[in-house]
Design an enzyme around this catalytic site. Structure first.
Site, PDB file in Angstrom:
ATOM      1  N   LYS A 250      11.015  34.813 -32.764  1.00  0.00           N
ATOM      2  CA  LYS A 250      11.630  35.735 -33.712  1.00  0.00           C
ATOM      3  C   LYS A 250      10.977  37.112 -33.550  1.00  0.00           C
ATOM      4  CE  LYS A 250      13.769  34.984 -38.092  1.00  0.00           C
ATOM      5  NZ  LYS A 250      14.001  33.986 -39.103  1.00  0.00           N
TER       6      LYS A 250
ATOM      7  N   GLU B   2      19.566  23.158 -50.621  1.00  0.00           N
ATOM      8  CA  GLU B   2      19.771  23.430 -52.048  1.00  0.00           C
ATOM      9  C   GLU B   2      20.225  22.189 -52.802  1.00  0.00           C
ATOM     10  OE1 GLU B   2      20.809  25.345 -49.560  1.00  0.00           O
ATOM     11  OE2 GLU B   2      19.844  27.288 -49.883  1.00  0.00           O
TER      12      GLU B   2
ATOM     13  N   ARG C  48      26.003  25.841 -53.531  1.00  0.00           N
ATOM     14  CA  ARG C  48      25.946  24.641 -52.699  1.00  0.00           C
ATOM     15  C   ARG C  48      25.698  23.373 -53.519  1.00  0.00           C
ATOM     16  NH1 ARG C  48      24.446  25.388 -47.039  1.00  0.00           N
ATOM     17  NH2 ARG C  48      26.326  26.485 -46.416  1.00  0.00           N
TER      18      ARG C  48
HETATM   19  C1  LIG Z   1      22.559  28.010 -47.856  1.00  0.00           C
HETATM   20  C2  LIG Z   1      21.612  29.115 -47.493  1.00  0.00           C
HETATM   21  N1  LIG Z   1      20.347  29.093 -47.970  1.00  0.00           N
HETATM   22  C3  LIG Z   1      19.484  30.083 -47.656  1.00  0.00           C
HETATM   23  C4  LIG Z   1      19.886  31.113 -46.847  1.00  0.00           C
HETATM   24  C5  LIG Z   1      18.941  32.274 -46.567  1.00  0.00           C
HETATM   25  N2  LIG Z   1      18.589  32.325 -45.139  1.00  0.00           N
HETATM   26  C6  LIG Z   1      19.178  33.170 -44.283  1.00  0.00           C
HETATM   27  S1  LIG Z   1      18.605  33.029 -42.746  1.00  0.00           S
HETATM   28  C7  LIG Z   1      17.528  31.848 -43.201  1.00  0.00           C
HETATM   29  C8  LIG Z   1      16.598  31.249 -42.197  1.00  0.00           C
HETATM   30  C9  LIG Z   1      17.346  30.613 -41.104  1.00  0.00           C
HETATM   31  O1  LIG Z   1      16.421  30.093 -40.203  1.00  0.00           O
HETATM   32  P1  LIG Z   1      16.912  29.531 -38.835  1.00  0.00           P
HETATM   33  O2  LIG Z   1      18.136  28.735 -38.997  1.00  0.00           O
HETATM   34  O3  LIG Z   1      15.779  28.880 -38.166  1.00  0.00           O
HETATM   35  O4  LIG Z   1      17.356  30.839 -38.043  1.00  0.00           O
HETATM   36  P2  LIG Z   1      16.426  32.093 -37.599  1.00  0.00           P
HETATM   37  O5  LIG Z   1      16.504  33.093 -38.688  1.00  0.00           O
HETATM   38  O6  LIG Z   1      15.050  31.583 -37.385  1.00  0.00           O
HETATM   39  O7  LIG Z   1      17.065  32.575 -36.356  1.00  0.00           O
HETATM   40  C10 LIG Z   1      17.624  31.564 -44.554  1.00  0.00           C
HETATM   41  C11 LIG Z   1      16.804  30.586 -45.282  1.00  0.00           C
HETATM   42  C12 LIG Z   1      21.217  31.099 -46.382  1.00  0.00           C
HETATM   43  N3  LIG Z   1      21.687  32.078 -45.604  1.00  0.00           N
HETATM   44  N4  LIG Z   1      22.038  30.098 -46.702  1.00  0.00           N
END
Ligand SMILES: Cc1ncc(C[n+]2csc(CCOP(=O)(O)OP(=O)(O)O)c2C)c(N)n1
Length: 644
Positions: free
Chosen positions: A282, A371, A399
């Site tokens: 990242k 969630e 959700r």
């Molecule tokens: C249902 C939901 N919960 C929380 C989020 C907030 N959120 C956005 S990106 C993220 C992290 C995602 O991590 P990952 O899938 O590993 O992707 P990366 O950002 O590391 O590329 C979160 C928790 C969301 N978008 N949707």
């Protein structure tokens, strides 16, 4: 830019040689950095997925082949390569590009995104539609390691392995969510990585051993056995054998030729789903990567050389964020009451639970992007006498609707829902506005619903919620409070009792939560025009202060309700229902102010709120206009009587 200025669609990219692609990726990365340094955005997530986007658009014949992005926050390179390079500087701004994916923004955005863990289900649906229609295209879903752990993604994996249709999953594994990734799946992926590294090491060592005269062959055989044992324990474990996926990996997710090769290989898997496991970093290429790069998941403008955030220094320190006050209040309450536990679903910093995790690690949990599980997990704890507080953004709590109803409210369990980012959130747009929570929570018995007018009242509401038998939810907005005094210990409020801030004459403005201060300001301005409007801080939408509202309905000419939420099913609707149930619906003019039945775009929250009249000026204008219309009618009625 040797290549990028000529790439206006993925077809242009596909004209290039594989050897040139790494340079294309470098140019894309520089472009993202330069743009995000100026306007901010999901910088870290997008920098990490540059090579993945280049390789996918090179290998797949997009848009005929379908790329499905999970969340979409990491898709800036995808936007750049699909004809949106020159608009990237408008990202997340009003009228500009969305920060996520939208089908109405580009034909390359095959599926709208914003919330996590949806890509596999959507991609599987597309793959099955393809098969049903006897078409022939590839479907590739890109998903992050944390989103993969989300319930929906797990459910999709389960069905994909069962259906055995052609589906490619590109796993973007950076060991990070917004905060560090959590959970057993993370551990499992790490074990795969370890086993793979070992496997590779043994291959290398094996080759060397083979060349040792005399003993080489038997040593290599031994090495191979160990390698196989480890691979058997990890690789063909759950994902490959049991769930019916093929596995290609791991691949260096920043090496475009390697990714191209892996994806080409995946295209040839025609008897079921395949996972390509790419390791990425990242914030790759961010100027100061050694610095806590999870802070760079999303950024404001920054200095492109140092990576330091560019912030204008305000004359006086801004009031504390609601999120900060929530975290601190939780710590105070938890110090007093060891039954209280705190929960976040992958948003420790966004919700203020990071403070609690630090202070009370045994009583605070990050459950990951989960969630639904979070809420039923809370329900279980509440059954045993704990008092869980789930801090989840209003939009993400959508959700867990059934878990709230079936597992918490129906059983009347003492769970508190702390709904941060309730209302219009701004730049993240329609997927992230928290405009529905009143409507989706109001229709079921048992739950107490409240919204504070400021951060001091939020503290009191938190104390009220944890000390109330049964479920309770508090909604509060994104951003700063008002800087009011928060030194008093949080105290319980009387459930269902509103606060009269200005005595009502002919007009009563009943405001909910974030709209109370703007309503006060509007009332002050109306007074200058000779219009006397009272202001009520509703505090509760469930139960309503029915005694007060029914009295107002009998004494006032006009009741104005104001809320930062969808009107349908909202606070104003609750007031109207109360009046109707008590035969007072036609006794008083009702004006409901809130968000009408339309999708709210992204942009500056102030601007968006103003569009719906949800600020002091808007409330003032609406009331003034309505008073004038009523006056005109009254005069006309009198005239009619005289003519008769
Ligand atoms: C249902 C939901 N919960 C929380 C989020 C907030 N959120 C956005 S990106 C993220 C992290 C995602 O991590 P990952 O899938 O590993 O992707 P990366 O950002 O590391 O590329 C979160 C928790 C969301 N978008 N949707």
């Amino acid at each position: 830019m040797r290549f990028l200025s000529e790439i206006n669609s993925p077809a242009d990219l596909r004209q290039l040689r594989v050897e040139d692609l790494q340079e294309v990726a470098d140019e894309v990365r520089s472009f993202i950095l330069e743009t995000c340094a100026r306007v901010g955005g999901h910088t870290g997530a997008s920098l990490g997925a540059v090579e993945l986007a280049v390789a996918m658009h090179y290998v797949f014949d997009t848009p005929s082949d379908r790329l499905v992005w999970d969340v979409g926050h990491q898709a800036y390179a995808h936007k750049i390569l699909t004809g949106r390079r020159d608009q990237l500087h408008t990202i997340k701004q009003y009228g500009g590009l969305s920060g996520f994916l939208r089908r109405d923004e580009s034909e390359y955005d095959t599926f709208g995104a914003g919330h996590a863990s949806t890509s596999l289900s959507a991609a599987l649906g597309m793959a099955i539609a393809r098969d049903t229609k006897k078409q022939d295209f590839h479907v590739c879903a890109l998903i992050g390691d944390s989103s993969l752990a989300g319930g929906m993604a797990m459910e999709a994996l389960n069905q994909a392995g069962h259906l055995k249709t052609r589906l490619i999953v590109l796993l973007n594994d950076n060991d990070m969510s917004i905060a560090p990734a959590v959970g057993a799946l993370t551990r499992y992926l790490n074990r795969i990585k370890e086993a793979q590294s070992y496997h590779r090491l043994k291959e290398e060592v094996g080759g060397t051993l083979e060349s040792v005269p005399g003993v080489g062959h038997s040593l290599r055989k031994a090495a191979k056995t160990v390698k196989d044992a480890i691979a058997a324990a990890v690789l063909p474990g759950a994902l490959v054998n049991e769930l019916g996926f093929k596995y290609i990996g791991y691949v260096d997710g920043h090496n475009v030729p390697m990714l191209v090769r892996a994806l080409e290989e995946a295209k040839h898997v025609d008897d079921g789903p395949v996972i390509v496991h790419a390791l990425t970093k990242k914030g790759k290429g961010y100027p100061s990567p050694e610095e806590n790069y999870y802070a760079w998941h999303a950024t404001g403008p920054f200095d492109i050389n140092t990576g330091k955030a560019i912030k204008s220094t305000p004359a006086s320190p801004p009031p504390p964020l609601y999120t900060t006050v929530f975290g601190e209040t939780m710590c105070e309450l938890m110090a007093e009451d060891d039954k209280i536990v705190a929960l976040t679903a992958a948003m420790p910093d966004g919700t203020g639970v990071d403070r609690v995790l630090e202070k009370f690690p045994e009583r605070a949990f990050d459950v990951g992007i989960a969630e639904q599980h979070a809420i039923t997990f809370c329900a279980g704890m509440a059954c045993e006498g704990l008092k869980p507080v789930a801090a989840i953004y209003s939009t993400f709590l959508q959700r867990a609707f059934d878990q709230i109803i079936h597992d918490v409210c129906l059983q009347n369990l003492n769970v508190t829902f702390a709904m941060d980012r309730a209302g219009i959130v701004g730049a993240d747009g329609p997927t992230h506005h928290g405009l529905l929570d009143i409507a989706y929570l109001r229709g079921y018995p048992n739950i107490v619903l409240m919204a504070p007018k400021d951060e001091a009242e939020m503290r009191d509401m938190l104390a009220t919620a944890v000390n109330t038998e049964g479920p309770a939810a508090i909604r509060y907005p994104r951003g700063s409070g008002y800087g009011v005094d928060i030194s008093a210990a949080p105290k319980s409020l009387k459930i269902g009792k509103a606060e009269v801030l200005r005595e009502a004459g002919e007009i009563a403005i009943i405001a909910y939560g974030s709209m109370v201060y703007p309503a006060m300001k509007a009332a002050e301005n109306l007074e200058k025009d000779g219009i006397d409007a009272g202001v009520i801080n509703a505090r509760f939408v469930k139960p309503l202060d029915s005694e007060l509202i029914l009295t107002l309905a009998q004494s006032c000419r006009m009741i104005v309700t104001v809320e930062e939420a969808y009107l349908a099913g909202g606070f104003g609707s609750a007031v109207m229902e109360l009046l109707e149930e008590n035969g007072l619906a036609d006794k008083v003019k009702i004006v409901r102010m809130g968000v009408p039945d339309r999708i709210v775009t992204h942009g500056d929250p102030k601007l968006l709120l103003a569009k719906f009249g949800l600020d002091a000026d808007g409330i003032y204008t609406k009331i003034k206009e309505t008073v004038e219309i009523l006056e005109e009618r009254r005069v006309n009625k009198k005239r009619l009587k005289i003519v008769k």
